[in-house]
Write a protein that holds these residues in place. Structure first.
Motif, PDB file in Angstrom:
ATOM      1  N   ASP A  86      11.630  -3.537  15.617  1.00 30.29           N
ATOM      2  CA  ASP A  86      12.772  -2.933  16.300  1.00 30.29           C
ATOM      3  C   ASP A  86      12.260  -2.223  17.556  1.00 30.29           C
ATOM      4  OD1 ASP A  86      14.893  -1.342  17.144  1.00 30.29           O
ATOM      5  OD2 ASP A  86      15.605  -0.950  15.127  1.00 30.29           O
ATOM      6  N   SER A  87      12.834  -2.551  18.701  1.00 26.43           N
ATOM      7  CA  SER A  87      12.344  -2.018  19.979  1.00 26.43           C
ATOM      8  C   SER A  87      12.434  -0.496  20.048  1.00 26.43           C
ATOM      9  CB  SER A  87      13.138  -2.632  21.135  1.00 26.43           C
ATOM     10  OG  SER A  87      14.525  -2.353  21.003  1.00 26.43           O
ATOM     11  N   ASP A  88      13.365   0.123  19.313  1.00 22.30           N
ATOM     12  CA  ASP A  88      13.501   1.581  19.325  1.00 22.30           C
ATOM     13  C   ASP A  88      12.292   2.271  18.707  1.00 22.30           C
ATOM     14  OD1 ASP A  88      15.924   1.471  20.555  1.00 22.30           O
ATOM     15  OD2 ASP A  88      17.107   1.639  18.722  1.00 22.30           O
ATOM     16  N   TYR A  89      11.510   1.538  17.907  1.00 21.17           N
ATOM     17  CA  TYR A  89      10.376   2.139  17.208  1.00 21.17           C
ATOM     18  C   TYR A  89       9.028   1.655  17.746  1.00 21.17           C
ATOM     19  CZ  TYR A  89      13.789   3.711  13.785  1.00 21.17           C
ATOM     20  OH  TYR A  89      14.850   4.333  13.168  1.00 21.17           O
ATOM     21  N   ARG A  90       9.066   0.766  18.728  1.00 16.98           N
ATOM     22  CA  ARG A  90       7.824   0.180  19.229  1.00 16.98           C
ATOM     23  C   ARG A  90       6.926   1.259  19.837  1.00 16.98           C
ATOM     24  NH1 ARG A  90       9.274  -5.178  21.856  1.00 16.98           N
ATOM     25  NH2 ARG A  90       9.882  -5.492  19.685  1.00 16.98           N
ATOM     26  N   GLY A  91       5.677   1.301  19.396  1.00 17.60           N
ATOM     27  CA  GLY A  91       4.717   2.275  19.890  1.00 17.60           C
ATOM     28  C   GLY A  91       4.799   3.630  19.208  1.00 17.60           C
ATOM     29  N   ARG A  92       5.679   3.773  18.202  1.00 12.54           N
ATOM     30  CA  ARG A  92       5.849   5.069  17.548  1.00 12.54           C
ATOM     31  C   ARG A  92       5.521   5.034  16.064  1.00 12.54           C
ATOM     32  NH1 ARG A  92      10.721   7.814  17.330  1.00 12.54           N
ATOM     33  NH2 ARG A  92      12.024   5.945  17.328  1.00 12.54           N
ATOM     34  N   THR A  93       5.085   3.900  15.526  1.00 20.77           N
ATOM     35  CA  THR A  93       4.841   3.795  14.081  1.00 20.77           C
ATOM     36  C   THR A  93       3.409   3.352  13.782  1.00 20.77           C
ATOM     37  OG1 THR A  93       5.597   1.483  14.003  1.00 20.77           O
ATOM     38  CG2 THR A  93       7.255   3.211  13.661  1.00 20.77           C
ATOM     39  N   ALA A  94       2.945   3.700  12.603  1.00 21.74           N
ATOM     40  CA  ALA A  94       1.596   3.289  12.181  1.00 21.74           C
ATOM     41  C   ALA A  94       1.485   3.422  10.669  1.00 21.74           C
ATOM     42  CB  ALA A  94       0.530   4.148  12.869  1.00 21.74           C
ATOM     43  N   LEU A  95       0.678   2.542  10.083  1.00 19.32           N
ATOM     44  CA  LEU A  95       0.293   2.635   8.673  1.00 19.32           C
ATOM     45  C   LEU A  95      -1.188   2.966   8.610  1.00 19.32           C
ATOM     46  CD1 LEU A  95       2.029  -0.487   7.040  1.00 19.32           C
ATOM     47  CD2 LEU A  95       2.780   1.880   6.932  1.00 19.32           C
ATOM     48  N   SER A  96      -1.596   3.700   7.593  1.00 20.26           N
ATOM     49  CA  SER A  96      -3.002   4.036   7.415  1.00 20.26           C
ATOM     50  C   SER A  96      -3.712   2.897   6.684  1.00 20.26           C
ATOM     51  CB  SER A  96      -3.142   5.341   6.613  1.00 20.26           C
ATOM     52  OG  SER A  96      -4.486   5.551   6.252  1.00 20.26           O
ATOM     53  N   ARG A  97      -4.709   2.297   7.324  1.00 21.08           N
ATOM     54  CA  ARG A  97      -5.447   1.196   6.687  1.00 21.08           C
ATOM     55  C   ARG A  97      -6.221   1.706   5.471  1.00 21.08           C
ATOM     56  NH1 ARG A  97      -5.356  -3.351   9.980  1.00 21.08           N
ATOM     57  NH2 ARG A  97      -3.434  -3.156  11.203  1.00 21.08           N
ATOM     58  N   LEU A  98      -6.753   2.910   5.563  1.00 24.72           N
ATOM     59  CA  LEU A  98      -7.445   3.479   4.401  1.00 24.72           C
ATOM     60  C   LEU A  98      -6.459   3.731   3.272  1.00 24.72           C
ATOM     61  CD1 LEU A  98      -9.883   6.033   6.110  1.00 24.72           C
ATOM     62  CD2 LEU A  98     -10.439   3.811   5.131  1.00 24.72           C
ATOM     63  N   GLY A  99      -5.251   4.180   3.633  1.00 20.61           N
ATOM     64  CA  GLY A  99      -4.236   4.431   2.626  1.00 20.61           C
ATOM     65  C   GLY A  99      -3.808   3.164   1.910  1.00 20.61           C
ATOM     66  N   LEU A 100      -3.732   2.035   2.627  1.00 22.11           N
ATOM     67  CA  LEU A 100      -3.329   0.770   2.008  1.00 22.11           C
ATOM     68  C   LEU A 100      -4.273   0.376   0.881  1.00 22.11           C
ATOM     69  CD1 LEU A 100      -2.329  -1.317   5.171  1.00 22.11           C
ATOM     70  CD2 LEU A 100      -0.792  -0.364   3.433  1.00 22.11           C
ATOM     71  N   GLN A 101      -5.539   0.717   1.010  1.00 18.39           N
ATOM     72  CA  GLN A 101      -6.501   0.389  -0.048  1.00 18.39           C
ATOM     73  C   GLN A 101      -6.161   1.077  -1.359  1.00 18.39           C
ATOM     74  OE1 GLN A 101     -10.418   1.318   1.407  1.00 18.39           O
ATOM     75  NE2 GLN A 101     -10.265  -0.053   3.175  1.00 18.39           N
ATOM     76  N   GLU A 102      -5.501   2.231  -1.262  1.00 26.06           N
ATOM     77  CA  GLU A 102      -5.125   2.991  -2.457  1.00 26.06           C
ATOM     78  C   GLU A 102      -3.656   2.787  -2.815  1.00 26.06           C
ATOM     79  OE1 GLU A 102      -7.409   4.541  -4.120  1.00 26.06           O
ATOM     80  OE2 GLU A 102      -8.955   4.102  -2.616  1.00 26.06           O
ATOM     81  N   GLY A 103      -2.992   1.862  -2.139  1.00 26.77           N
ATOM     82  CA  GLY A 103      -1.583   1.617  -2.438  1.00 26.77           C
ATOM     83  C   GLY A 103      -0.647   2.601  -1.763  1.00 26.77           C
ATOM     84  N   ILE A 104      -1.132   3.332  -0.749  1.00 24.61           N
ATOM     85  CA  ILE A 104      -0.294   4.281  -0.012  1.00 24.61           C
ATOM     86  C   ILE A 104       0.348   3.549   1.163  1.00 24.61           C
ATOM     87  CG2 ILE A 104      -0.268   6.425   1.301  1.00 24.61           C
ATOM     88  CD1 ILE A 104      -2.674   7.330  -0.333  1.00 24.61           C
ATOM     89  N   LEU A 105       1.667   3.462   1.147  1.00 24.94           N
ATOM     90  CA  LEU A 105       2.406   2.704   2.152  1.00 24.94           C
ATOM     91  C   LEU A 105       3.109   3.616   3.152  1.00 24.94           C
ATOM     92  CD1 LEU A 105       4.123   0.243  -0.365  1.00 24.94           C
ATOM     93  CD2 LEU A 105       1.830   0.079   0.616  1.00 24.94           C
ATOM     94  N   SER A 106       2.782   4.894   3.143  1.00 27.01           N
ATOM     95  CA  SER A 106       3.479   5.885   3.962  1.00 27.01           C
ATOM     96  C   SER A 106       3.450   5.507   5.441  1.00 27.01           C
ATOM     97  CB  SER A 106       2.843   7.268   3.766  1.00 27.01           C
ATOM     98  OG  SER A 106       2.934   7.666   2.421  1.00 27.01           O
ATOM     99  N   LEU A 107       4.591   5.725   6.099  1.00 29.54           N
ATOM    100  CA  LEU A 107       4.750   5.365   7.510  1.00 29.54           C
ATOM    101  C   LEU A 107       4.654   6.616   8.380  1.00 29.54           C
ATOM    102  CD1 LEU A 107       5.513   3.086   9.582  1.00 29.54           C
ATOM    103  CD2 LEU A 107       7.883   3.888   9.325  1.00 29.54           C
ATOM    104  N   ASN A 108       3.780   6.574   9.377  1.00 28.81           N
ATOM    105  CA  ASN A 108       3.667   7.657  10.350  1.00 28.81           C
ATOM    106  C   ASN A 108       4.610   7.344  11.506  1.00 28.81           C
ATOM    107  OD1 ASN A 108       2.951   9.725  11.986  1.00 28.81           O
ATOM    108  ND2 ASN A 108       0.830   9.127  12.295  1.00 28.81           N
TER     109      ASN A 108
END
Length: 491
Positions: A86-108
């Motif tokens: 979605d263009s409204d969110y482009r450049g404003r979101t991120a996932l933690s790659r370290l978190g994904l290893q532990e099953g953490i899907l939290s969105l920054n």
């Protein structure tokens, strides 16, 4: 022979599929059962995780709102798909790659806008198993300070009108009389949405022929400081009074409405101070320091509660190295191979003091010197240490921070942040904790100047508070001073 080999291979692969499916069976994706509240311009972390914990590195993770096919953020084939975002969110979101290893899907989600408010869905799948959780985000916008005016166009009945604009979500309006009684039921309130999607509120209450004091309170329905305006209405105001008295009260009402303009003007004057000639600025700063300088007797009283703080290596982030005596910490470019224990910070370069405090007064000093990025203060024992999190009082952190940047930023990490004068930025920072009073104060040790105080700290009864240290500077260390000398430090 080749066909027989291929047949056996297929049987082996098929036999493994139930085992993989069994690992996923019983797992689910969990969001947050409580809405996440933040303010415009801030960053937020929308919580979501797989339970029991499973690695999501090889999964597809999709965050979306109303439309599944228009993702807020899409992680697919081990990479972020910004092309379909979605263009409204482009450049404003991120996932933690370290978190994904532990099953953490939290969105920054960075630089929040009031249009970001809504319910977000977190969806994860490995092609066979899938799960979905939800998290609600409320991005609040605090409106202008309410203004009160008088309206006598409704026949002989005069009324007070209270107005404020720029809110989201809808605020509540409370009227009180002189004795503090809630008279909101006697008022009438209307709310309108402007072209930017923000709300303007207008409320009026009729005035009877008696002396009274009315208070109009417009406040967010989510926790936040209130704006309030008060106006005294005298019995002499009503029909039959002299013209100069009416003019006086109208002028008073306009003066109250002008308070925000005075505040803005004061801030502009503060900004102009930075443009003064160097010699004039130095003279002004010396005068300001003399005014804010802590009394010598009070300073000695603070120093009488000095403690010797040492750093706890069991809490130190893997990129931090501590000196042998535990008095110095430095950020390195590479991570050390350290055990990932529950008490260790794994994403933020932080470390705590060894000893936690559950009572009394405590004071310690930190030599920051030329360190360009630091945060110092206290944190609760139960405060989050894993992954990305907000270092704000609501999360168990009370700190001040310095970041050199282009112009330098000195702030207290309240919610929202409280800017501090750069002239107060210390070389040596004094930290004073009064546990029973729930207060944490910061001082410039060299000038003995008060910098900022957190009041009404909210933490669990008897919960330990630990000295907190953060540094992301690669060249300059943060040094924990030994017990200060009350005489020399105060003189």
């Amino acid at each position: 022979m080749k066909l027989r080999f291929l047949g056996r291979t297929c049987l082996i692969v098929l036999s493994l599929l139930p085992a993989v499916s069994t690992q996923r069976e019983g797992s689910s994706v969990v969001g947050s059962d409580q809405p996440l509240i933040a303010s415009s311009g801030e960053d937020a972390i929308l919580p979501c995780h797989i339970t029991p914990s499973l690695s999501a590195v090889d999964m597809d993770v999709r965050w979306f709102r109303q439309k599944f096919k228009i993702p807020v953020h899409l992680y697919e084939d081990q990479k972020d798909r910004t092309d379909v975002q979605d263009s409204d969110y482009r450049g404003r979101t991120a996932l933690s790659r370290l978190g994904l290893q532990e099953g953490i899907l939290s969105l920054n989600l960075r630089n929040l806008r009031h249009t970001d408010s809504g319910v977000y869905s977190c969806y994860a799948t490995d092609g066979v198993w899938n799960g979905q959780g939800k998290t609600e985000l409320i991005v609040r916008a605090l409106g202008t300070q309410p203004s009160i005016s008088m309206d006598s166009t409704q026949g002989e009945q005069t009324r007070l009108v209270c107005k404020s604009e720029g809110w989201d979500p809808e605020p509540e309006v409370i009227w009180r009389d002189r004795d503090g009684n809630d008279v909101t039921s006697l008022s009438n309130t209307t709310v309108q949405r402007d072209s930017q999607g923000l709300l303007s509120v207008s409320s009026y209450i009729k005035i009877k022929q008696q002396s009274n004091v009315f208070s109009c309170l417009v406040r967010s329905k989510t926790p936040k400081p209130d704006w309030e305006s008060k106006l005294h209405i005298s019995s002499d105001f009503f029909p039959g009074v002299s013209g100069w008295m009416v003019a006086f009260f109208l002028t008073l009402a306009l003066s109250i409405g002008a308070i925000p303009l005075l505040v803005i003007q004061w801030r502009r004057m503060d900004a102009m101070e930075r443009k003064l000639e160097p010699m004039a600025a130095q003279c002004l700063l010396k005068k300001l320091e003399s005014v804010s300088r802590t009394l010598k007797s009070e300073w000695k009283w603070i120093l009488s509660s000095a403690v010797d703080v040492t750093l706890d290596p069991d809490t130190a982030h893997p990129e931090l190295t501590l000196s042998a005596e535990g008095k110095q910490v430095r950020k390195e470019k590479t991570r050390q191979d350290l055990p990932d224990t529950p008490e260790r910070f794994d994403d933020r370069p932080c470390v705590l003091g060894r000893e936690g405090f559950t009572s009394g007064r405590r004071y310690w000093q930190v030599q920051v010197g030329k360190n360009t990025r630091w945060r110092l203060g206290v944190s609760t024992e139960s405060a989050e240490r894993k992954g990305e999190f907000s270092m704000i009082p609501q999360q168990g952190y009370w700190t001040v921070t310095w970041w050199s940047g282009d112009r330098g930023e000195f702030t207290a990490l309240t919610d929202p942040r409280t800017p501090l004068s750069r002239s107060l930025k210390p070389q040596k920072l004094g930290v004073y904790l009064d546990y029973e009073e729930g207060q944490l104060s910061f001082y410039n040790v060299e000038t003995r100047s008060h910098i900022y105080t957190f009041t009404d700290m909210d933490f669990k009864p008897n919960e330990k508070l630990y000295p907190f240290f953060y540094t992301s500077c690669l060249t300059d260390p943060v040094l924990v001073s030994p017990d200060p000398d009350p005489v020399s430090a105060a003189d």
